[in-house]
Design a protein around this motif. Structure first.
Motif, PDB file in Angstrom:
ATOM      1  N   TYR A 181      35.898 -55.496  16.159  1.00 20.58           N
ATOM      2  CA  TYR A 181      34.890 -56.321  16.740  1.00 20.58           C
ATOM      3  C   TYR A 181      34.129 -57.027  15.823  1.00 20.58           C
ATOM      4  O   TYR A 181      33.399 -58.193  16.209  1.00 20.58           O
ATOM      5  CB  TYR A 181      34.147 -55.331  17.980  1.00 20.58           C
ATOM      6  N   ASN A 314      44.272 -56.264  28.567  1.00 23.50           N
ATOM      7  CA  ASN A 314      42.925 -56.301  28.020  1.00 23.50           C
ATOM      8  C   ASN A 314      41.906 -55.235  28.594  1.00 23.50           C
ATOM      9  O   ASN A 314      41.164 -54.837  27.728  1.00 23.50           O
ATOM     10  CB  ASN A 314      42.545 -57.673  28.348  1.00 23.50           C
ATOM     11  N   THR A 315      42.259 -54.613  29.699  1.00 23.90           N
ATOM     12  CA  THR A 315      41.455 -53.709  30.299  1.00 23.90           C
ATOM     13  C   THR A 315      41.760 -52.510  29.438  1.00 23.90           C
ATOM     14  O   THR A 315      40.765 -51.744  29.099  1.00 23.90           O
ATOM     15  CB  THR A 315      41.727 -53.572  31.665  1.00 23.90           C
ATOM     16  N   TYR A 318      40.235 -52.547  25.874  1.00 26.00           N
ATOM     17  CA  TYR A 318      38.415 -52.550  26.075  1.00 26.00           C
ATOM     18  C   TYR A 318      38.090 -51.078  26.227  1.00 26.00           C
ATOM     19  O   TYR A 318      37.280 -50.545  25.739  1.00 26.00           O
ATOM     20  CB  TYR A 318      38.136 -53.516  27.082  1.00 26.00           C
ATOM     21  N   SER A 321      38.966 -48.815  23.481  1.00 26.44           N
ATOM     22  CA  SER A 321      37.932 -49.129  22.229  1.00 26.44           C
ATOM     23  C   SER A 321      36.828 -48.677  22.479  1.00 26.44           C
ATOM     24  O   SER A 321      36.241 -47.748  21.573  1.00 26.44           O
ATOM     25  CB  SER A 321      37.689 -50.855  22.200  1.00 26.44           C
ATOM     26  N   ALA A 322      36.285 -48.720  23.822  1.00 23.96           N
ATOM     27  CA  ALA A 322      34.976 -48.006  24.116  1.00 23.96           C
ATOM     28  C   ALA A 322      35.228 -46.238  23.949  1.00 23.96           C
ATOM     29  O   ALA A 322      34.301 -45.834  23.399  1.00 23.96           O
ATOM     30  CB  ALA A 322      34.597 -48.167  25.783  1.00 23.96           C
TER      31      ALA A 322
END
Length: 391
Positions: A181, A314-315, A318, A321-322
């Motif tokens: 990021y 993408n979901t 994300y 990653s979180a």
């Protein structure tokens, strides 16, 4: 006029040098004093504190010999660090040369067409490229370093402390995701200034076999080959001059050899995290797992595009990653509590009279290393453009 010490002359009471008594008075004679007489006159209890304005210890042969030995030792270690830089620069140039030769294969129309249209072929070529160029260059480098008695081997053994390794895998994975990021932010910042990079990821898969090949070519082979090269051959050779120096310098080389503006900062940040994990666990496999997890995220995202769509891909990335960053933070808190006395970074190596900055500069100012860095920077800059990209 000649002067000799006249110790029979009474002290006149004059005070010099902070009211210290100056006991010896010199009277004119017709005979010059010998060096021994001067030394004895100035070494008496009431003699002058200084001889010719300099501390007497400065003329101590033992002191001078110690300083000479320290200077010789420093020059020896500077030469060794520069030799490490020269060998690393040579490795990078060999890698660049092999890459240049392999690129000629893609000039052949048949190969070029397959590479652009067939993802399976492109993935297979990527595997071949990684093994031959990166693996081959650093294998040659390991032989050179071994002949110079600078390379002692790679820690292929599994981690002894499994809990420590698990925590560092979580920390490393979360750290690499965070680095991703940071890199995205830097890229957006550059684009805001009108500077774009034409670096693009691999094309989307069109079959299940493509998905499998993407996973093998990105999540299995690069972690094995690159960890062998950077955290194995290079970092283990640099440890002689301290673990922190080894981590920072190998991370810097890891960033440089990626050769494009997008991956350079990302690889450097990941190299710092992975390097620490490998040294703290004394096992290369810790770094391989972290590297594989990070690359695996991208590979799975590509596969989800084929099976579902870009939104699902993408979901997944994300949310993954979180979760990964959160687990990394939790792992870091536990690690700092449980291993607060960890001495990985306290290991300064066999020579401590040079700072990290001095060693880093000496390593990177080898003529061969300078040439290698310039060529890789030119390669990265050549991929930048001021024309907005279409995605």
């Amino acid at each position: 006029m000649d002067y000799t010490p006249n110790n029979n002359t009474p002290d006149t009471g004059s005070q010099q040098m902070g009211d210290s008594p100056q006991g010896n008075v010199y009277s004119a004679t017709h005979q010059s004093p010998t060096p021994a007489e001067i030394y004895n006159a100035n070494n008496t209890a009431t003699g002058p504190q200084y001889h010719y304005g300099a501390p007497q210890s400065f003329f101590n042969p033992q002191y001078l010999e110690e300083q000479r030995k320290k200077l010789i030792e420093r020059r020896h270690h500077e030469k060794t660090i520069k030799s490490l830089g020269t060998t690393t620069g040579l490795i990078l140039l060999i890698l660049l040369g092999i890459s240049f030769l392999l690129s000629f294969l893609l000039v052949i129309p048949t190969f070029s067409k397959l590479y652009e249209s067939n993802l399976t072929f492109a993935s297979a070529f990527g595997i071949f490229y990684s093994v031959i160029s990166v693996g081959g260059a650093f294998y040659i480098g390991s032989k050179i370093l071994k002949s110079q008695k600078l390379f002692k081997g790679i820690p292929y053994n599994p981690p002894k402390d499994k809990t420590k390794a698990l925590l560092l895998v979580l920390i490393g994975f979360g750290g690499c995701l965070l680095a991703n990021y940071i890199t995205v932010f830097l890229r957006a910042f550059g684009e805001g200034l009108g500077i774009y990079s034409d670096y693009t990821a691999m094309q989307e898969p069109s079959s299940t076999f493509d998905v499998v090949m993407i996973f093998i070519s990105s999540s299995l082979i690069p972690p094995l080959v690159e960890e062998f090269a950077l955290r194995g051959v290079l970092m283990q050779s640099l440890r002689k001059y301290g673990n922190l120096f080894a981590i920072v310098t190998s991370a810097f080389v890891f960033g440089v050899f990626h050769g494009n503006a997008v991956q350079m900062p990302f690889a450097f940040l990941c190299g710092l995290v992975i390097g620490y994990a490998v040294l703290a666990t004394e096992s290369l496999w810790t770094g391989v797992i972290i590297h594989a997890l990070m690359n695996g995220m991208s590979a799975i995202s590509s596969g989800l595009v084929y099976y579902f769509d870009e939104y699902v891909s993408n979901t997944f990335f994300y949310i993954g990653s979180a979760v990964g960053i959160t687990l990394g933070i939790v792992g870091l808190i536990i690690y700092m509590t449980r291993y607060k006395n960890d001495e990985t970074l306290k290991n300064t190596g066999s020579y401590r009279d040079m700072t990290l900055g001095e060693k880093f500069i000496k390593f990177n100012t080898s003529p061969v290393m300078i040439v290698a860095i310039i060529l890789y920077v030119i390669q990265a800059v050549s991929q930048l453009t001021t024309t907005p990209l279409t995605y």
